[in-house]
Write a protein that holds these residues in place. Structure first.
Motif, mmCIF file in Angstrom:
data_model
loop_
_atom_site.group_PDB
_atom_site.id
_atom_site.type_symbol
_atom_site.label_atom_id
_atom_site.label_comp_id
_atom_site.label_asym_id
_atom_site.label_seq_id
_atom_site.Cartn_x
_atom_site.Cartn_y
_atom_site.Cartn_z
ATOM 1 N N HIS A 70 0.813 -1.211 0.000
ATOM 2 C CA HIS A 70 0.000 0.000 0.000
ATOM 3 C C HIS A 70 0.851 1.267 0.000
ATOM 4 C CE1 HIS A 70 0.603 -1.555 4.054
ATOM 5 N NE2 HIS A 70 0.592 -0.302 4.480
ATOM 6 N N TRP A 71 1.998 1.237 0.653
ATOM 7 C CA TRP A 71 2.883 2.412 0.653
ATOM 8 C C TRP A 71 3.511 2.632 -0.716
ATOM 9 C CZ3 TRP A 71 2.437 5.921 4.160
ATOM 10 C CH2 TRP A 71 1.992 5.581 5.434
ATOM 11 N N ILE A 72 3.893 1.546 -1.374
ATOM 12 C CA ILE A 72 4.476 1.660 -2.715
ATOM 13 C C ILE A 72 3.432 2.199 -3.688
ATOM 14 C CG2 ILE A 72 5.469 0.356 -4.646
ATOM 15 C CD1 ILE A 72 6.614 -1.583 -2.471
ATOM 16 N N ALA A 73 2.220 1.632 -3.652
ATOM 17 C CA ALA A 73 1.149 2.092 -4.548
ATOM 18 C C ALA A 73 0.835 3.561 -4.283
ATOM 19 C CB ALA A 73 -0.102 1.235 -4.357
ATOM 20 N N PHE A 74 0.716 3.939 -3.012
ATOM 21 C CA PHE A 74 0.420 5.331 -2.665
ATOM 22 C C PHE A 74 1.504 6.265 -3.194
ATOM 23 C CE2 PHE A 74 1.234 8.856 0.292
ATOM 24 C CZ PHE A 74 0.074 9.587 0.100
ATOM 25 N N GLY A 75 2.766 5.924 -2.962
ATOM 26 C CA GLY A 75 3.867 6.782 -3.400
ATOM 27 C C GLY A 75 3.903 6.975 -4.903
ATOM 28 N N LEU A 76 3.770 5.890 -5.648
ATOM 29 C CA LEU A 76 3.798 5.985 -7.105
ATOM 30 C C LEU A 76 2.606 6.775 -7.642
ATOM 31 C CD1 LEU A 76 4.945 2.371 -8.064
ATOM 32 C CD2 LEU A 76 6.254 4.486 -8.354
ATOM 33 N N LEU A 77 1.420 6.488 -7.133
ATOM 34 C CA LEU A 77 0.232 7.199 -7.609
ATOM 35 C C LEU A 77 0.266 8.665 -7.203
ATOM 36 C CD1 LEU A 77 -2.466 4.461 -6.981
ATOM 37 C CD2 LEU A 77 -1.665 5.294 -9.192
ATOM 38 N N PHE A 78 0.771 8.961 -6.021
ATOM 39 C CA PHE A 78 0.872 10.355 -5.593
ATOM 40 C C PHE A 78 1.825 11.126 -6.510
ATOM 41 C CE2 PHE A 78 2.529 13.925 -3.241
ATOM 42 C CZ PHE A 78 1.381 14.469 -2.682
ATOM 43 N N LEU A 79 2.987 10.537 -6.796
ATOM 44 C CA LEU A 79 3.958 11.224 -7.663
ATOM 45 C C LEU A 79 3.406 11.425 -9.075
ATOM 46 C CD1 LEU A 79 7.272 9.517 -6.505
ATOM 47 C CD2 LEU A 79 6.524 11.874 -6.060
ATOM 48 N N LEU A 80 2.780 10.386 -9.624
ATOM 49 C CA LEU A 80 2.194 10.516 -10.965
ATOM 50 C C LEU A 80 1.071 11.548 -10.970
ATOM 51 C CD1 LEU A 80 2.091 6.760 -11.970
ATOM 52 C CD2 LEU A 80 3.453 8.539 -13.081
#
Length: 189
Positions: A70-80
Motif C-alpha cells: 500500500h505504501w508503494i502504490a500510494f507513493g507511485l500514484l501520488f507522484l504521478l
C-alpha cells in the motif's frame, strides 16, 4: 474459488486501473480506440503478471509483500498524480499541445502502481486452492477491458473540461493512492 468469485475479484481488482485510465484518457488529445486498446493491453498484462509474482512470493514470504504494498502504490500514484496536476496548471497557451499518446513507461509505471494490490491478492491466493494462472488471466482481461473503456470515457470528459482534465486526472490518481493506503491502514471497511 468458483468462476463467479474469480470474475468478481477480477473486476474489483480493475477499479483503480479504470480510474487512472479515465485520467490518462482525459489528458490526451482525442485518444483513438487503438490508443485505448494499447493502454488497456499494457495495464492488463501488468495486472495479470502481478498476482503471479505475488503468488510466487506468497509461497515463501507473504508478510513482506502485504507490509509494504500500500505504501508503494500510494507513493507511485501520488507522484504521478502530482506530475499531472503540475502539468495541468501550466500556462493555457500550451493547452493545444496535449499528446496523442502516453509513453510506454508512463503507462507501465501507472499500471504497476495500480496493480500492486493484485500482487498482495496473489500472495493471499497462495494459501488457498486456486488455479492462479486462470485467475491472473481473468484479472488481466478484466483490467484490459476496463482500462480501454476508461480511456475512452476520459476522452469525453477531457473534451468537456479542457485543460482541467489533466488536473482532474491527477487528483483521481492521488485519490486512488489515498484510498489504497486508507484501506490497508484500516480507515475504511
Amino acid at each position: 474459488m468458483n468462476l463467479a468469485s474469480t470474475i468478481f475479484l477480477a473486476f474489483a481488482m480493475s477499479t483503480d486501473a479504470f480510474a487512472a485510465a479515465v485520467g490518462k484518457g482525459a489528458s490526451l488529445r482525442k485518444p483513438r480506440v487503438t490508443e485505448a486498446l494499447r493502454t488497456g493491453l499494457i495495464f492488463g498484462v501488468i495486472e495479470a503478471i502481478t498476482p503471479l509474482v505475488g503468488w510466487a512470493i506468497g509461497r515463501t514470504a507473504a508478510q513482506y509483500v502485504t507490509a509494504w504494498d500500500h505504501w508503494i502504490a500510494f507513493g507511485l500514484l501520488f507522484l504521478l498524480g502530482a506530475r499531472m496536476i503540475r502539468e495541468g496548471c501550466g500556462s493555457a497557451e500550451h493547452a493545444d499541445e496535449k499528446p496523442n499518446s502516453h509513453s510506454f513507461w508512463v503507462l507501465a509505471v501507472t499500471g504497476f502502481a495500480t496493480s500492486i494490490d493484485a500482487m498482495a491478492v496473489g500472495a493471499g491466493l497462495a494459501f488457498i486452492d486456486v488455479d492462479i494462472f486462470s485467475t491472473a488471466a481473468t484479472i488481466g482481461f478484466a483490467t484490459m477491458l476496463m482500462v480501454t473503456v476508461g480511456v475512452m470515457i476520459g476522452r469525453l470528459v477531457g473534451a468537456t473540461i479542457g485543460k482541467r482534465a489533466e488536473i482532474v486526472g491527477g487528483v483521481v490518481l492521488i485519490g486512488v493512492g489515498c484510498a489504497i493506503l486508507a484501506q490497508h491502514l484500516g480507515y475504511t471497511s
